[in-house]
Design an enzyme around this catalytic site. Structure first.
Site, PDB file in Angstrom:
ATOM      1  N   HIS A 117      23.200  -1.298 -49.741  1.00  0.00           N
ATOM      2  CA  HIS A 117      24.196  -1.802 -50.238  1.00  0.00           C
ATOM      3  C   HIS A 117      25.451  -1.026 -50.247  1.00  0.00           C
ATOM      4  O   HIS A 117      26.469  -1.194 -50.115  1.00  0.00           O
ATOM      5  CB  HIS A 117      24.098  -2.740 -51.408  1.00  0.00           C
ATOM      6  N   CYS A 118      25.106   0.334 -50.605  1.00  0.00           N
ATOM      7  CA  CYS A 118      26.102   1.493 -50.852  1.00  0.00           C
ATOM      8  C   CYS A 118      26.872   1.805 -49.479  1.00  0.00           C
ATOM      9  O   CYS A 118      27.909   2.143 -49.486  1.00  0.00           O
ATOM     10  CB  CYS A 118      25.633   2.566 -51.541  1.00  0.00           C
ATOM     11  N   ILE A 119      26.135   1.569 -48.471  1.00  0.00           N
ATOM     12  CA  ILE A 119      26.609   1.987 -47.244  1.00  0.00           C
ATOM     13  C   ILE A 119      26.997   0.996 -46.386  1.00  0.00           C
ATOM     14  O   ILE A 119      27.652   1.275 -45.171  1.00  0.00           O
ATOM     15  CB  ILE A 119      25.611   2.902 -46.470  1.00  0.00           C
TER      16      ILE A 119
END
Length: 342
Positions: free
Chosen positions: A334-336
């Site tokens: 999700h962070c990337i």
């Protein structure tokens, strides 16, 4: 590049709404990855393939000739579109735009970045969001405050999940709770903000909510349960669930809180306790891609999430390389990524 009018109504779509594309980036700077690009690239490639197999259009930024060549080699044209671009590192959830909808169409919301409270000051992180908006041919609406996309989670109906540890941190805006809520109303059309105290131990982001609790439908949230007596986040995970169980959303519904098995005690290659989490999943068209770490609870976690998402395939993909160690990594899928709504 165009600027969207500042006074038009805005709606931030839920992540399960139909998507036009998913944006991500290819690890390109060896210094950001302990001189080992191969390991995180393997995780990114596996993520992109899982999204593509489900029919998603994936657009992958690549910074520099070497990154562009290796991205093309790993991801054929029928799997992803490779786009040359400048960026500091691959955390596009935080440095890219947040796409929202207005009566005039989709806009790219752009916020100031201060390198996660001054910890990771990387060239071009402040401009990559403008570049994505330009490629997407989406007008920009700018806000003069610091905000990372991983610090907020949306239900598509005006309810936002966030943490005090991030949004009220003196290293961001120095906000009071009231000032933060006013900013979220302005930026996202927020009608209700649900506050969680803190995130996982050793989280580089100061407790981003996308690593601990996520909306999965209107009125429904998922969070984790401790994996065992040695879980370093046991008290935090129980506190998160208790907080959510007391809350209602913007429509007045009492939240349906679903707990799935957490990762538990996870040591990285340096022996550090890492903020590994199954909550850092991506909801995409036809699929939910879940980070896994080779732990004993992962099969049960995937099965539990499949029950939550009966109309999507739930796919576990290793994210150990992205989680990294030391100052490298620290996040997951999700962070990337950042979704662009249809």
């Amino acid at each position: 590049m165009t600027t969207a009018p500042a006074n038009t109504p805005i709606v931030t779509p839920s992540e399960w709404a139909p998507q036009k594309a998913i944006w991500t980036a290819w690890p390109a700077d060896p210094a950001e990855w302990n001189d080992d690009l191969e390991t995180p690239r393997r995780d990114v490639a596996a993520l992109v393939r899982a999204l593509s197999i489900a029919g998603n259009k994936v657009r992958v930024l690549a910074n520099g000739d070497e990154a562009e060549a290796t991205a093309h080699a790993a991801l054929p044209i029928d799997v992803a579109e490779i786009i040359p671009a400048k960026y500091g590192d691959i955390w596009l959830r935080d440095t890219g735009p947040i796409f929202a909808q207005t009566p005039e169409g989709v806009v790219a919301l752009r916020f100031r970045t201060n390198s996660w409270g001054g910890k990771y000051d990387l060239p071009d992180d402040a401009i990559v969001g403008d570049h994505i908006a330009s490629i997407a041919r989406t007008p920009i609406r700018r806000f003069d405050f610091v905000l990372e996309g991983g610090a907020v989670d949306h239900d598509g109906e005006g309810t936002i999940l966030t943490t005090r540890q991030t949004l009220l941190n003196p290293n961001r805006n120095g906000w009071s709770k009231e000032a933060a809520e006013a900013a979220l109303r302005e930026a996202f059309g927020a009608k209700k903000v649900i506050w969680i105290d803190e995130g996982l131990k050793n989280d580089h982001t100061d407790g981003h909510v996308d690593n601990i609790a996520r909306f999965v439908a209107p009125g429904r949230v998922v969070c984790q349960a401790p994996a065992g007596p040695d879980d370093p986040n046991a008290a935090t995970l129980d506190a998160i669930a208790a907080t959510l169980a007391r809350e209602t959303d913007a429509a007045g519904r009492k939240l349906d809180v679903i707990r799935i098995p957490g990762v538990g005690l996870y040591h990285n290659a340096l022996g550090e306790v890492s903020p590994a989490s199954h909550m850092n999943f991506i909801i995409a068209n036809g699929v939910v891609v879940v980070p896994i770490y080779g732990t004993a609870t992962e099969a049960d976690a995937l099965q539990a999430l499949q029950t939550v998402f009966p109309d999507r395939a739930v796919v576990g993909v290793s994210s150990r390389g992205l989680l990294g160690c030391g100052e490298a990594g620290g996040g997951s899928f999700h962070c990337i990524t950042q979704q662009e709504p249809a």
